[in-house]
Design a protein around this motif. Structure first.
Motif, PDB file in Angstrom:
ATOM      1  N   ASP B  39      66.184  37.975  20.808  1.00  9.80           N
ATOM      2  CA  ASP B  39      65.477  36.786  21.296  1.00  9.80           C
ATOM      3  C   ASP B  39      64.017  37.129  21.601  1.00  9.80           C
ATOM      4  O   ASP B  39      63.723  38.144  22.222  1.00  9.80           O
ATOM      5  CB  ASP B  39      66.172  36.257  22.556  1.00  9.80           C
ATOM      6  CG  ASP B  39      65.592  34.927  23.009  1.00  9.80           C
ATOM      7  OD1 ASP B  39      65.410  34.034  22.152  1.00  9.80           O
ATOM      8  OD2 ASP B  39      65.327  34.771  24.212  1.00  9.80           O
ATOM      9  N   ARG B  87      66.457  30.099  17.948  1.00  7.53           N
ATOM     10  CA  ARG B  87      66.084  29.621  19.278  1.00  7.53           C
ATOM     11  C   ARG B  87      65.711  28.136  19.261  1.00  7.53           C
ATOM     12  O   ARG B  87      66.198  27.359  20.088  1.00  7.53           O
ATOM     13  CB  ARG B  87      64.949  30.521  19.771  1.00  7.53           C
ATOM     14  CG  ARG B  87      64.195  30.104  20.980  1.00  7.53           C
ATOM     15  CD  ARG B  87      65.058  29.947  22.197  1.00  7.53           C
ATOM     16  NE  ARG B  87      65.207  31.097  23.042  1.00  7.53           N
ATOM     17  CZ  ARG B  87      65.596  30.968  24.330  1.00  7.53           C
ATOM     18  NH1 ARG B  87      65.831  29.789  24.872  1.00  7.53           N
ATOM     19  NH2 ARG B  87      65.784  32.045  25.067  1.00  7.53           N
ATOM     20  N   ASP B  91      67.843  25.348  21.192  1.00  7.09           N
ATOM     21  CA  ASP B  91      67.217  24.626  22.305  1.00  7.09           C
ATOM     22  C   ASP B  91      67.182  23.123  22.038  1.00  7.09           C
ATOM     23  O   ASP B  91      67.305  22.318  22.961  1.00  7.09           O
ATOM     24  CB  ASP B  91      65.789  25.140  22.543  1.00  7.09           C
ATOM     25  CG  ASP B  91      65.785  26.476  23.280  1.00  7.09           C
ATOM     26  OD1 ASP B  91      66.863  26.901  23.752  1.00  7.09           O
ATOM     27  OD2 ASP B  91      64.714  27.100  23.379  1.00  7.09           O
TER      28      ASP B  91
END
Lengths: 113, 113
Positions: B39, B87, B91
């Motif tokens: 990440d 990501r 999200d």
């Protein structure tokens, strides 16, 4: 059913609730269906009042996984095992997780009779 | 390693990413460790650059579970299989979930070499 069990019903304290175990518990559609059916009910609901799409022994397994992960509070009242979602504990420990799971997760159909 | 595999690398589209699968994927400490290590790295990282506490075949299994759940983007570059956390997709689909998992989940130690 409860009277056949031996040993106390163990529950993790709020601060010991483990996210990995909670996510694993909520990742099963039947278990998420149980939580969805019980969420918002402010009293214990007996296992036998839930219509589940699985057999008794699988259902017992699912309830135990949810209790041991800290998602459900279980207590025995006479011969009935009562269940309640630990909503306040979960919201305090992992804010937003339960709402996210209930909003987006895959749930098996579970009804409270 | 990549050259030994057959078939294309399949990924769910953003709207098909399933919360139950994502939670199951992130509930494993080694898999969460992989995600934590990758990440924030804005490029693909080859599998062989990650120091994992498991053997090769278990590692391959974990990468596949993460890709199929929609957590990792994998691509082959020559003989190397590159990995990147999805990501933005995660999200957008489940706001807050990845941050919650990385903040509170149990992670096995994983280093990027």
């Amino acid at each position: 059913m409860a009277s056949r069990r031996s040993g106390p019903l163990t529950h993790p304290d709020q601060q010991d609730i483990d996210l990995s175990r909670v996510m694993a518990a909520l990742s099963d559609p039947v278990r998420l269906g149980i939580v969805s059916a019980l969420d918002g009910i402010d009293r214990g609901v007996p296992c036998c009042s839930l219509e589940l799409p699985v057999g008794k022994s699988t259902a017992s397994h699912h309830f135990r996984v949810l209790r041991e992960a800290g998602v459900l509070l279980q207590s025995d009242e006479g011969t009935r095992r009562m269940n309640q979602v630990r909503r306040a504990d979960l919201d305090a420990r992992f804010p937003g997780l339960l709402d996210l799971a209930l909003a987006h997760g895959r749930e098996a159909p579970v009804q409270v009779r």
